[in-house]
Design an enzyme around this catalytic site. Structure first.
Site, short mmCIF file in Angstrom:
data_model
loop_
_atom_site.label_atom_id
_atom_site.label_comp_id
_atom_site.label_asym_id
_atom_site.label_seq_id
_atom_site.Cartn_x
_atom_site.Cartn_y
_atom_site.Cartn_z
N CYS A 1 0.84 -1.21 0.00
CA CYS A 1 0.00 0.00 0.00
C CYS A 1 0.87 1.26 0.00
O CYS A 1 0.55 2.25 -0.66
CB CYS A 1 -0.90 0.03 1.24
C1 BEZ Z 1 0.62 -4.77 1.86
O1 BEZ Z 1 0.13 -3.69 1.59
O2 BEZ Z 1 1.82 -4.95 1.73
C2 BEZ Z 1 -0.21 -5.93 2.32
C3 BEZ Z 1 -1.37 -5.69 3.04
C4 BEZ Z 1 -2.12 -6.78 3.49
C5 BEZ Z 1 -1.72 -8.07 3.18
C6 BEZ Z 1 -0.58 -8.28 2.41
C7 BEZ Z 1 0.19 -7.21 1.99
#
Ligand code: BEZ
Length: 212
Positions: free
Chosen positions: A45
């Site tokens: 994100c």
């Molecule tokens: C991420 O944004 O890296 C992420 C968020 C939730 C689960 C897996 C990855």
């Protein structure tokens, strides 16, 4: 509620990092990219929000406003924004909805509990200035989105709206486009496509991209 292409994007009012936002009035005469993220302070994100900020000029050229959704609090978003700015070398230039009560996530069916309990997956809604949903995409939490693809679809949608053309497989800005099958009148074809077209089949007619 299942949201489908062509549906009116449901309106909402929610808190954001730039103050309360009511979707329809905030959108004004712009297109909107409404996109959800699983959570603050997560790696994928962080890269996605940073990259979206870097595309500011590309979105502006297309009259698109970006609006992120994350089901964390305003206070959490504020801390995360400084991490995004530090690590991605950008200034965040669009709002993040603080959807801690999951109002928007529920309205737009962004939580897919069999994939990720209680958090939003990576959904994308492209909404046009008449408030219609024109694109939906859903990515798993582990896969960062391809924002060039999102821009490509917006380009295609805007071309279709303006010139009655559609875009073929793997089309990129500047490639030939196809004339929509509903256009058959020879005079109208000449007027709309003064550079002519190649008909490989009566239903498969290629023409140079009209705005290039
Ligand atoms: C991420 O944004 O890296 C992420 C968020 C939730 C689960 C897996 C990855």
């Amino acid at each position: 509620m299942t949201l489908r292409l062509g549906d009116i994007a449901p309106d909402f009012t929610q808190e954001s990092t730039e103050g309360p936002i009511s979707l329809h009035s905030w959108a004004g005469s712009s297109w909107v990219l409404l996109f959800s993220h699983p959570a603050d302070f997560t790696p994928v994100c962080t890269t996605e929000l940073g990259f979206t900020a870097k595309l500011k000029d590309e979105f502006a050229k297309r009259n698109v406003k970006a609006l992120a959704v994350s089901v964390d609090s305003l206070e959490s978003h504020r801390g995360w924004i400084s991490d995004i700015e530090d690590t991605q070398d950008v200034t965040l230039n669009f709002p993040i909805l603080a959807d801690a009560d999951r109002k928007v996530a529920t309205l737009y069916d962004m939580i897919h509990p069999n994939s990720l309990a209680n958090l939003t997956v990576r959904t994308v809604f492209v909404i046009d200035p008449s408030r219609k949903i024109r694109l939906t995409l859903t990515y798993p939490a582990s896969t960062g989105r391809n924002f060039q693809e999102i821009l490509r679809v917006i380009d295609s949608l805007q071309l279709t709206d303006e010139y009655k053309v559609a875009t073929p497989a793997n089309w990129r800005n500047g490639d030939d486009v196809v004339i929509v099958p509903s256009l058959q009148e020879e005079e109208e074809l000449k007027r709309r496509f003064p550079r002519g077209y190649r008909a490989l089949r009566p239903y498969l007619r290629l023409t140079p991209q009209p705005n290039r």
